[in-house]
Design an enzyme around this catalytic site. Structure first.
Site, PDB file in Angstrom:
ATOM      1  N   TYR A   1       0.829  -1.199   0.000  1.00  0.00           N
ATOM      2  CA  TYR A   1       0.000   0.000   0.000  1.00  0.00           C
ATOM      3  C   TYR A   1       0.864   1.249   0.000  1.00  0.00           C
ATOM      4  CZ  TYR A   1       1.022   0.992   4.956  1.00  0.00           C
ATOM      5  OH  TYR A   1       1.648   1.304   6.134  1.00  0.00           O
TER       6      TYR A   1
ATOM      7  N   LYS B   1       6.522  -1.686   1.761  1.00  0.00           N
ATOM      8  CA  LYS B   1       5.330  -1.171   2.463  1.00  0.00           C
ATOM      9  C   LYS B   1       4.195  -2.197   2.324  1.00  0.00           C
ATOM     10  CE  LYS B   1       3.091   3.344   3.157  1.00  0.00           C
ATOM     11  NZ  LYS B   1       3.572   3.580   4.525  1.00  0.00           N
TER      12      LYS B   1
ATOM     13  N   GLU C   1      12.637   2.872  13.506  1.00  0.00           N
ATOM     14  CA  GLU C   1      11.581   3.803  13.099  1.00  0.00           C
ATOM     15  C   GLU C   1      10.430   3.707  14.079  1.00  0.00           C
ATOM     16  OE1 GLU C   1      10.210   2.661   9.196  1.00  0.00           O
ATOM     17  OE2 GLU C   1       9.945   0.570   9.768  1.00  0.00           O
TER      18      GLU C   1
ATOM     19  N   LEU D   1      11.227   1.816   6.587  1.00  0.00           N
ATOM     20  CA  LEU D   1      10.571   2.225   5.352  1.00  0.00           C
ATOM     21  C   LEU D   1      11.202   3.530   4.878  1.00  0.00           C
ATOM     22  CD1 LEU D   1       8.094   1.605   3.452  1.00  0.00           C
ATOM     23  CD2 LEU D   1       6.933   3.406   4.726  1.00  0.00           C
TER      24      LEU D   1
END
Length: 282
Positions: free
Chosen positions: A33, A143, A175, A199
Protein backbone atom coordinates in the site's frame (compact mmCIF):
# COMPACT_ATOMS: atom_id res chain seq x y z
CA UNK A 1 -19.23 13.06 -1.64
CA UNK A 2 -18.22 12.62 2.01
CA UNK A 3 -15.79 9.82 1.07
CA UNK A 4 -15.12 7.46 -1.83
CA UNK A 5 -13.93 3.88 -2.18
CA UNK A 6 -12.72 1.84 -5.14
CA UNK A 7 -12.20 -1.88 -5.65
CA UNK A 8 -11.24 -3.46 -8.96
CA UNK A 9 -13.09 -0.91 -11.08
CA UNK A 10 -16.09 -0.37 -8.80
CA UNK A 11 -16.77 2.90 -6.95
CA UNK A 12 -19.02 3.66 -3.97
CA UNK A 13 -19.04 5.17 -0.50
CA UNK A 14 -16.46 3.35 1.63
CA UNK A 15 -19.12 1.92 3.94
CA UNK A 16 -20.88 0.30 0.96
CA UNK A 17 -17.82 -1.39 -0.56
CA UNK A 18 -17.60 -5.20 -0.61
CA UNK A 19 -14.51 -7.36 -1.11
CA UNK A 20 -14.51 -11.00 -2.30
CA UNK A 21 -13.97 -13.56 0.44
CA UNK A 22 -11.06 -15.16 -1.45
CA UNK A 23 -9.04 -11.98 -1.88
CA UNK A 24 -5.59 -13.05 -0.67
CA UNK A 25 -5.48 -10.04 1.65
CA UNK A 26 -7.75 -12.02 3.99
CA UNK A 27 -5.48 -15.04 4.20
CA UNK A 28 -1.99 -13.63 3.92
CA UNK A 29 -2.09 -9.84 3.94
CA UNK A 30 -0.71 -10.39 0.46
CA UNK A 31 -0.30 -6.88 -0.86
CA UNK A 32 1.33 -3.49 -0.57
CA UNK A 33 0.00 0.00 0.00
CA UNK A 34 0.85 3.66 -0.02
CA UNK A 35 -0.80 6.82 1.28
CA UNK A 36 -0.49 10.58 1.29
CA UNK A 37 -2.66 13.63 1.81
CA UNK A 38 -4.36 16.07 -0.53
CA UNK A 39 -4.94 19.75 0.02
CA UNK A 40 -7.20 21.89 -2.11
CA UNK A 41 -7.95 18.65 -4.05
CA UNK A 42 -4.31 18.38 -5.12
CA UNK A 43 -2.48 15.20 -4.08
CA UNK A 44 0.77 15.98 -2.26
CA UNK A 45 3.99 14.32 -3.49
CA UNK A 46 2.02 11.96 -5.73
CA UNK A 47 4.93 11.09 -8.04
CA UNK A 48 7.14 9.97 -5.15
CA UNK A 49 4.39 7.88 -3.57
CA UNK A 50 3.56 6.20 -6.86
CA UNK A 51 7.23 5.30 -7.41
CA UNK A 52 7.49 3.78 -3.92
CA UNK A 53 4.21 1.89 -4.43
CA UNK A 54 5.40 0.27 -7.66
CA UNK A 55 8.77 -0.51 -6.09
CA UNK A 56 7.11 -2.28 -3.13
CA UNK A 57 4.86 -4.25 -5.50
CA UNK A 58 7.83 -5.23 -7.65
CA UNK A 59 9.76 -6.55 -4.66
CA UNK A 60 6.82 -8.88 -3.93
CA UNK A 61 6.35 -9.77 -7.62
CA UNK A 62 2.86 -8.25 -7.68
CA UNK A 63 1.85 -6.92 -11.09
CA UNK A 64 -0.25 -3.78 -10.63
CA UNK A 65 -3.15 -3.85 -13.14
CA UNK A 66 -2.61 -0.22 -14.21
CA UNK A 67 0.24 1.87 -15.54
CA UNK A 68 1.60 4.59 -13.28
CA UNK A 69 -0.14 7.26 -15.33
CA UNK A 70 -3.46 5.40 -15.24
CA UNK A 71 -3.28 5.05 -11.46
CA UNK A 72 -2.43 8.72 -11.02
CA UNK A 73 -5.46 9.74 -13.09
CA UNK A 74 -7.79 7.44 -11.10
CA UNK A 75 -6.53 8.94 -7.83
CA UNK A 76 -6.80 12.53 -9.06
CA UNK A 77 -10.35 12.02 -10.34
CA UNK A 78 -11.46 10.43 -7.06
CA UNK A 79 -9.95 13.27 -5.02
CA UNK A 80 -11.86 15.81 -7.13
CA UNK A 81 -15.12 14.08 -6.17
CA UNK A 82 -14.69 14.06 -2.37
CA UNK A 83 -15.65 17.00 -0.17
CA UNK A 84 -13.09 18.62 2.13
CA UNK A 85 -10.05 20.88 2.04
CA UNK A 86 -7.75 18.17 3.40
CA UNK A 87 -8.08 14.53 2.36
CA UNK A 88 -6.44 11.22 3.23
CA UNK A 89 -5.51 9.40 0.01
CA UNK A 90 -4.85 5.67 0.47
CA UNK A 91 -4.37 2.92 -2.09
CA UNK A 92 -3.25 -0.69 -2.06
CA UNK A 93 -2.91 -3.66 -4.38
CA UNK A 94 -3.55 -7.27 -3.39
CA UNK A 95 -2.14 -10.14 -5.38
CA UNK A 96 -5.38 -11.82 -6.53
CA UNK A 97 -8.73 -13.36 -5.71
CA UNK A 98 -8.17 -17.12 -5.66
CA UNK A 99 -8.72 -20.19 -3.43
CA UNK A 100 -6.34 -20.26 -0.47
CA UNK A 101 -2.92 -21.55 -1.47
CA UNK A 102 0.48 -20.24 -0.47
CA UNK A 103 1.89 -20.31 -4.01
CA UNK A 104 1.03 -17.39 -6.29
CA UNK A 105 -2.14 -17.86 -8.37
CA UNK A 106 -2.19 -16.86 -12.04
CA UNK A 107 -4.86 -14.19 -11.53
CA UNK A 108 -5.06 -10.40 -11.89
CA UNK A 109 -4.07 -8.23 -8.93
CA UNK A 110 -6.77 -6.07 -7.32
CA UNK A 111 -6.50 -2.32 -6.78
CA UNK A 112 -8.16 -0.71 -3.75
CA UNK A 113 -8.48 3.04 -3.07
CA UNK A 114 -9.91 5.02 -0.17
CA UNK A 115 -10.38 8.80 -0.04
CA UNK A 116 -11.72 10.46 3.11
CA UNK A 117 -11.35 13.74 5.04
CA UNK A 118 -8.33 14.13 7.31
CA UNK A 119 -6.25 16.76 9.10
CA UNK A 120 -2.60 17.58 8.56
CA UNK A 121 -0.52 17.16 11.71
CA UNK A 122 -0.23 20.36 13.73
CA UNK A 123 3.50 21.13 14.10
CA UNK A 124 2.77 22.79 17.46
CA UNK A 125 1.68 19.47 18.95
CA UNK A 126 4.29 17.85 21.18
CA UNK A 127 4.33 14.06 21.10
CA UNK A 128 4.72 11.54 23.88
CA UNK A 129 6.48 8.36 22.78
CA UNK A 130 7.36 4.95 24.19
CA UNK A 131 10.13 2.58 23.11
CA UNK A 132 9.43 -1.00 22.01
CA UNK A 133 11.84 -3.73 20.90
CA UNK A 134 11.61 -4.13 17.12
CA UNK A 135 10.73 -7.78 16.42
CA UNK A 136 9.35 -7.25 12.91
CA UNK A 137 10.61 -9.14 9.88
CA UNK A 138 13.62 -8.01 7.84
CA UNK A 139 11.76 -6.42 4.93
CA UNK A 140 10.62 -3.17 6.53
CA UNK A 141 11.66 -1.32 3.36
CA UNK A 142 8.63 -2.90 1.62
CA UNK A 143 5.33 -1.17 2.46
CA UNK A 144 3.36 -4.38 2.94
CA UNK A 145 -0.07 -4.94 4.48
CA UNK A 146 1.46 -7.17 7.19
CA UNK A 147 1.28 -4.66 10.04
CA UNK A 148 0.31 -6.72 13.11
CA UNK A 149 3.57 -5.91 15.01
CA UNK A 150 2.98 -2.21 14.28
CA UNK A 151 -0.64 -2.47 15.39
CA UNK A 152 0.30 -4.20 18.66
CA UNK A 153 3.02 -1.65 19.36
CA UNK A 154 0.69 1.26 18.59
CA UNK A 155 -1.82 -0.21 21.02
CA UNK A 156 0.86 -0.27 23.73
CA UNK A 157 1.35 3.44 23.10
CA UNK A 158 -2.39 4.03 23.36
CA UNK A 159 -2.55 2.12 26.67
CA UNK A 160 0.29 4.29 27.95
CA UNK A 161 -1.48 7.50 26.91
CA UNK A 162 1.16 8.17 24.26
CA UNK A 163 1.06 9.13 20.59
CA UNK A 164 3.56 6.82 18.92
CA UNK A 165 6.13 4.05 19.39
CA UNK A 166 9.86 4.15 18.68
CA UNK A 167 11.14 0.73 17.60
CA UNK A 168 14.69 -0.33 18.41
CA UNK A 169 16.74 -3.46 17.63
CA UNK A 170 18.94 -3.78 20.67
CA UNK A 171 20.31 -0.25 21.09
CA UNK A 172 19.77 0.73 17.45
CA UNK A 173 16.75 2.98 16.79
CA UNK A 174 14.92 2.01 13.59
CA UNK A 175 11.58 3.80 13.10
CA UNK A 176 8.12 4.27 14.60
CA UNK A 177 4.97 2.16 14.29
CA UNK A 178 3.68 4.35 11.46
CA UNK A 179 6.31 7.09 11.11
CA UNK A 180 10.03 7.70 10.74
CA UNK A 181 12.07 9.06 13.65
CA UNK A 182 15.06 11.42 13.55
CA UNK A 183 17.09 13.56 15.90
CA UNK A 184 18.82 16.93 15.92
CA UNK A 185 22.12 17.04 17.77
CA UNK A 186 24.69 19.85 17.78
CA UNK A 187 23.01 21.55 14.83
CA UNK A 188 22.95 18.39 12.70
CA UNK A 189 19.91 16.49 11.36
CA UNK A 190 20.47 12.76 11.96
CA UNK A 191 18.28 10.03 10.49
CA UNK A 192 18.66 6.23 10.35
CA UNK A 193 20.03 4.90 7.03
CA UNK A 194 17.45 3.73 4.49
CA UNK A 195 18.16 0.00 4.69
CA UNK A 196 15.86 -3.01 5.17
CA UNK A 197 15.16 -2.04 8.79
CA UNK A 198 13.08 1.03 7.91
CA UNK A 199 10.57 2.22 5.35
CA UNK A 200 12.06 4.91 3.09
CA UNK A 201 9.55 7.56 4.14
CA UNK A 202 8.60 10.29 1.70
CA UNK A 203 8.41 12.67 4.66
CA UNK A 204 11.90 11.54 5.66
CA UNK A 205 13.22 12.31 2.17
CA UNK A 206 11.69 15.79 2.28
CA UNK A 207 13.21 16.46 5.72
CA UNK A 208 16.61 15.51 4.36
CA UNK A 209 16.23 17.74 1.30
CA UNK A 210 14.85 20.65 3.32
CA UNK A 211 17.65 20.39 5.88
CA UNK A 212 20.23 20.60 3.10
CA UNK A 213 18.37 23.51 1.51
CA UNK A 214 18.43 25.37 4.82
CA UNK A 215 22.12 24.67 5.34
CA UNK A 216 21.59 22.13 8.12
CA UNK A 217 24.15 19.28 7.96
CA UNK A 218 22.58 15.85 7.39
CA UNK A 219 23.93 12.54 8.66
CA UNK A 220 22.18 9.34 7.53
CA UNK A 221 23.59 7.07 10.19
CA UNK A 222 22.64 4.69 12.99
CA UNK A 223 21.84 6.24 16.36
CA UNK A 224 21.04 4.56 19.66
CA UNK A 225 18.22 4.85 22.15
CA UNK A 226 20.60 6.74 24.45
CA UNK A 227 21.54 9.11 21.61
CA UNK A 228 17.83 9.79 21.11
CA UNK A 229 17.19 10.43 24.79
CA UNK A 230 20.06 12.93 24.91
CA UNK A 231 19.32 14.62 21.55
CA UNK A 232 18.56 18.32 21.25
CA UNK A 233 15.32 17.47 19.43
CA UNK A 234 13.48 14.24 18.57
CA UNK A 235 11.46 14.45 15.35
CA UNK A 236 8.71 12.17 14.06
CA UNK A 237 7.67 12.43 10.41
CA UNK A 238 5.19 10.88 8.00
CA UNK A 239 3.35 11.87 4.83
CA UNK A 240 0.77 13.89 6.77
CA UNK A 241 2.85 14.76 9.85
CA UNK A 242 5.73 16.58 8.24
CA UNK A 243 7.86 17.40 11.29
CA UNK A 244 6.46 16.82 14.76
CA UNK A 245 8.64 16.93 17.86
CA UNK A 246 8.59 14.76 20.96
CA UNK A 247 8.60 16.08 24.50
CA UNK A 248 8.64 12.76 26.41
CA UNK A 249 9.89 9.24 25.76
CA UNK A 250 9.07 6.51 28.28
CA UNK A 251 7.99 9.26 30.66
CA UNK A 252 11.33 11.08 30.46
CA UNK A 253 11.54 14.65 29.15
CA UNK A 254 13.41 14.91 25.86
CA UNK A 255 14.25 17.54 23.27
CA UNK A 256 13.39 21.22 23.51
CA UNK A 257 17.02 22.28 23.15
CA UNK A 258 17.04 23.51 19.53
CA UNK A 259 13.64 25.21 19.08
CA UNK A 260 14.78 27.73 16.46
CA UNK A 261 16.20 25.03 14.20
CA UNK A 262 13.12 22.85 14.70
CA UNK A 263 10.69 25.68 13.92
CA UNK A 264 12.71 26.63 10.85
CA UNK A 265 12.26 23.11 9.48
CA UNK A 266 8.58 22.95 10.43
CA UNK A 267 7.74 26.26 8.77
CA UNK A 268 9.67 25.41 5.60
CA UNK A 269 7.97 22.02 5.23
CA UNK A 270 4.51 23.46 5.83
CA UNK A 271 5.19 26.15 3.25
CA UNK A 272 6.29 23.45 0.80
CA UNK A 273 2.95 21.67 1.28
CA UNK A 274 0.88 24.85 0.97
CA UNK A 275 2.69 25.94 -2.19
CA UNK A 276 2.49 22.47 -3.78
CA UNK A 277 -1.26 22.36 -3.15
CA UNK A 278 -1.67 25.97 -4.34
CA UNK A 279 -2.82 27.22 -0.96
CA UNK A 280 0.06 29.71 -0.83
CA UNK A 281 2.07 31.56 -3.45
CA UNK A 282 5.84 31.05 -3.74
Amino acid sequence: MKNLGYYDGKYDLIENMMVPFDDRVHYYGDGVYDATCAGNHIIFNLEEHIERFYNSAGLLEIKIPHTKDELKEILKEMVRNVDGDQLFVYWQVTRAVAPRSHAFPDEKAKLWIMIRPTQIGDPKKLLKLITVEDTRFLHCNIKTLNLIPNVMAAQKAAFAGCDEVVFHRGDRVTECAHSNVHIIKDGKFITPPADHYILPGIGRAHLIRMSKKLGIPVDETIFTVNDMMEADEVIVSSSSNFCLSACKIDGQTVGGKAPELLHKLQEALMDEYLIATKQKEE
